[in-house]
Design a protein around this motif. Structure first.
Motif, PDB file in Angstrom:
ATOM      1  N   PHE A   1      -7.796   6.432   8.502  1.00 25.98           N
ATOM      2  CA  PHE A   1      -7.196   6.893   9.746  1.00 25.98           C
ATOM      3  C   PHE A   1      -7.890   8.145  10.260  1.00 25.98           C
ATOM      4  CE2 PHE A   1      -3.291   4.437  10.261  1.00 25.98           C
ATOM      5  CZ  PHE A   1      -3.146   3.866   9.013  1.00 25.98           C
ATOM      6  N   GLY A   2      -7.907   8.297  11.573  1.00 21.18           N
ATOM      7  CA  GLY A   2      -8.270   9.565  12.170  1.00 21.18           C
ATOM      8  C   GLY A   2      -7.115  10.552  12.022  1.00 21.18           C
TER       9      GLY A   2
ATOM     10  N   TYR B   1      -7.812  -0.795  14.568  1.00 17.43           N
ATOM     11  CA  TYR B   1      -6.393  -0.752  14.902  1.00 17.43           C
ATOM     12  C   TYR B   1      -6.029   0.518  15.666  1.00 17.43           C
ATOM     13  CZ  TYR B   1      -6.171  -4.167  11.098  1.00 17.43           C
ATOM     14  OH  TYR B   1      -6.373  -5.257  10.287  1.00 17.43           O
TER      15      TYR B   1
ATOM     16  N   PHE C   1      -3.016   7.023  16.407  1.00 19.74           N
ATOM     17  CA  PHE C   1      -4.048   6.992  15.372  1.00 19.74           C
ATOM     18  C   PHE C   1      -4.911   5.754  15.536  1.00 19.74           C
ATOM     19  CE2 PHE C   1      -2.634  10.365  12.603  1.00 19.74           C
ATOM     20  CZ  PHE C   1      -1.265  10.431  12.800  1.00 19.74           C
TER      21      PHE C   1
ATOM     22  N   TYR D   1       0.842  -1.191   0.000  1.00 18.10           N
ATOM     23  CA  TYR D   1       0.000   0.000   0.000  1.00 18.10           C
ATOM     24  C   TYR D   1       0.877   1.240   0.000  1.00 18.10           C
ATOM     25  CZ  TYR D   1      -3.500  -3.326   1.742  1.00 18.10           C
ATOM     26  OH  TYR D   1      -4.341  -4.401   1.898  1.00 18.10           O
TER      27      TYR D   1
ATOM     28  N   PHE E   1      -5.068   7.012   2.058  1.00 18.63           N
ATOM     29  CA  PHE E   1      -4.804   5.940   1.108  1.00 18.63           C
ATOM     30  C   PHE E   1      -4.609   6.492  -0.300  1.00 18.63           C
ATOM     31  CE2 PHE E   1      -5.160   1.887  -0.885  1.00 18.63           C
ATOM     32  CZ  PHE E   1      -5.953   2.054  -2.011  1.00 18.63           C
TER      33      PHE E   1
ATOM     34  N   TYR F   1      -2.411   2.716  16.033  1.00 23.80           N
ATOM     35  CA  TYR F   1      -1.032   2.905  15.626  1.00 23.80           C
ATOM     36  C   TYR F   1      -0.431   4.056  16.416  1.00 23.80           C
ATOM     37  CZ  TYR F   1      -1.375  -0.084  11.457  1.00 23.80           C
ATOM     38  OH  TYR F   1      -1.511  -1.151  10.591  1.00 23.80           O
TER      39      TYR F   1
ATOM     40  N   GLU G   1     -11.515  -2.534   6.046  1.00 20.96           N
ATOM     41  CA  GLU G   1     -11.269  -3.937   5.787  1.00 20.96           C
ATOM     42  C   GLU G   1      -9.986  -4.138   5.000  1.00 20.96           C
ATOM     43  OE1 GLU G   1     -13.294  -5.993   7.269  1.00 20.96           O
ATOM     44  OE2 GLU G   1     -12.095  -7.690   6.641  1.00 20.96           O
ATOM     45  N   ASN G   2      -9.725  -3.290   4.032  1.00 17.28           N
ATOM     46  CA  ASN G   2      -8.527  -3.431   3.211  1.00 17.28           C
ATOM     47  C   ASN G   2      -7.714  -2.146   3.290  1.00 17.28           C
ATOM     48  OD1 ASN G   2      -6.634  -4.361   1.423  1.00 17.28           O
ATOM     49  ND2 ASN G   2      -7.820  -3.768  -0.373  1.00 17.28           N
ATOM     50  N   LYS G   3      -8.200  -1.095   2.654  1.00 19.18           N
ATOM     51  CA  LYS G   3      -7.501   0.183   2.801  1.00 19.18           C
ATOM     52  C   LYS G   3      -7.947   0.812   4.111  1.00 19.18           C
ATOM     53  CE  LYS G   3     -10.993   2.747   0.220  1.00 19.18           C
ATOM     54  NZ  LYS G   3     -11.325   3.501  -0.996  1.00 19.18           N
ATOM     55  N   LEU G   4      -6.995   1.174   4.944  1.00 13.74           N
ATOM     56  CA  LEU G   4      -7.330   1.720   6.258  1.00 13.74           C
ATOM     57  C   LEU G   4      -7.737   3.181   6.145  1.00 13.74           C
ATOM     58  CD1 LEU G   4      -4.497   0.238   8.509  1.00 13.74           C
ATOM     59  CD2 LEU G   4      -6.866  -0.528   8.297  1.00 13.74           C
TER      60      LEU G   4
ATOM     61  N   LYS H   1      -1.319  -4.236   8.843  1.00 13.55           N
ATOM     62  CA  LYS H   1      -0.325  -3.660   7.939  1.00 13.55           C
ATOM     63  C   LYS H   1       0.895  -3.189   8.720  1.00 13.55           C
ATOM     64  CE  LYS H   1      -4.075  -2.350   4.918  1.00 13.55           C
ATOM     65  NZ  LYS H   1      -4.913  -3.369   5.557  1.00 13.55           N
TER      66      LYS H   1
ATOM     67  N   GLN I   1      -5.462  -9.931   4.443  1.00 14.15           N
ATOM     68  CA  GLN I   1      -6.135  -8.851   5.149  1.00 14.15           C
ATOM     69  C   GLN I   1      -5.518  -8.594   6.511  1.00 14.15           C
ATOM     70  OE1 GLN I   1      -8.329  -7.078   3.686  1.00 14.15           O
ATOM     71  NE2 GLN I   1     -10.007  -8.212   2.769  1.00 14.15           N
TER      72      GLN I   1
ATOM     73  N   TYR J   1       0.462   5.359   1.078  1.00 16.26           N
ATOM     74  CA  TYR J   1      -0.333   6.380   1.747  1.00 16.26           C
ATOM     75  C   TYR J   1       0.437   7.698   1.681  1.00 16.26           C
ATOM     76  CZ  TYR J   1      -3.362   2.876   3.957  1.00 16.26           C
ATOM     77  OH  TYR J   1      -4.261   1.863   4.187  1.00 16.26           O
TER      78      TYR J   1
ATOM     79  N   PHE K   1       4.080  -0.712   8.493  1.00 19.29           N
ATOM     80  CA  PHE K   1       4.476   0.495   7.776  1.00 19.29           C
ATOM     81  C   PHE K   1       5.982   0.671   7.775  1.00 19.29           C
ATOM     82  CE2 PHE K   1       0.739   3.019   6.658  1.00 19.29           C
ATOM     83  CZ  PHE K   1      -0.256   2.298   7.291  1.00 19.29           C
TER      84      PHE K   1
ATOM     85  N   LEU L   1       4.544   4.648  11.064  1.00 17.40           N
ATOM     86  CA  LEU L   1       3.539   4.208  12.031  1.00 17.40           C
ATOM     87  C   LEU L   1       3.901   2.838  12.588  1.00 17.40           C
ATOM     88  CD1 LEU L   1       1.985   6.316  10.209  1.00 17.40           C
ATOM     89  CD2 LEU L   1      -0.057   5.178  10.983  1.00 17.40           C
TER      90      LEU L   1
ATOM     91  N   PRO M   1      -2.674   9.436   7.840  1.00 10.61           N
ATOM     92  CA  PRO M   1      -2.351   8.976   6.488  1.00 10.61           C
ATOM     93  C   PRO M   1      -3.607   8.804   5.637  1.00 10.61           C
ATOM     94  CG  PRO M   1      -1.193   7.669   8.142  1.00 10.61           C
ATOM     95  CD  PRO M   1      -2.195   8.505   8.870  1.00 10.61           C
TER      96      PRO M   1
END
Lengths: 112, 108
Positions: B98-99, B33, B88, A33, A45, B35, B93-96, A101, A98, A35, A103, B43, A43
């Protein structure tokens, strides 16, 4: 394996120049990925790959941005004709399926 | 669209507990999650919780999940100066998603 590696750590470029960043994911991870993180924000996407296939691109990824992962291992992110608004931290992450992740430390781009 | 919101700043005294809160909109994620990001760094995954759990404890970290209210919290017990960072929460599900992050300042 030392985790996700990104190069360079910092890049300063003049407006209008092209820049390329590299990401080396954890070797057994099939998903990679990209970001972008601007100051004071979380971050956002940009795009992701499963093996060598680019499966999704964000609307944030303008025509000046292109990403590749030719052999399903490392990936490159190129920005053409950089603008000051491109200044940000570019983060790469990888995972198997899934899963959570991992980083990298990011590449900080400054466009002057 | 999907959104994650966090309070911007928290200041605590060393040794106290810290509680960082987060609300999210996407209720279909399998995991949520937390981080941690230190200045100039990437992160670091702190912990995560499966969406069918209410609580998860991992040493000094406790995650609480209220699915009805779409509220997630991270409690850090015995907060240390080394815990000062931006935290954070992330959903997706796939692409996160974030706040904007909560900056935690730990005062000696």
């Amino acid at each position: 394996d030392t985790g996700v590696s990104q190069n360079p750590r910092h890049k300063i470029t003049k407006r209008g120049q092209n820049v390329t960043f590299r990401c080396d994911p954890i070797s057994e991870h099939n998903r990679l990925y990209w970001y972008r993180q601007t100051l004071g924000q979380g971050p956002e996407f940009l795009t992701y790959f499963q093996n060598e296939a680019q499966l999704e691109k964000s609307r944030l990824l303008s025509d000046r941005f292109s990403a590749e992962r030719p052999k399903g291992s490392f990936s490159t992110l190129e920005i053409q004709r950089t603008e000051q608004g491109d200044s940000a931290m570019y983060l790469c992450a990888s995972t198997w399926g899934q899963g959570a992740k991992t980083f990298g430390s990011g590449t900080r781009l400054t466009v002057v | 669209g999907e959104d994650v919101e966090q309070s911007l700043f928290l200041s605590v005294r060393e040794g106290d507990s810290s509680v960082i809160n987060c609300t999210y909109t996407d209720s279909s994620s399998t995991y949520l999650y937390w981080y941690k990001q230190e200045p100039g760094a990437g992160l670091q995954l702190l912990t995560y919780i499966f969406s069918n759990m209410d609580m998860k404890q991992d040493q000094r970290l406790t995650v609480l999940l209220n699915k009805k209210d779409k509220h997630l919290s991270l409690r850090i017990a015995d907060t240390q100066t080394g815990d000062s960072a931006i935290y954070f929460c992330a959903d997706g599900e796939n692409k996160l998603i974030f706040g904007s992050g909560t900056r935690l300042l730990v005062r000696p």
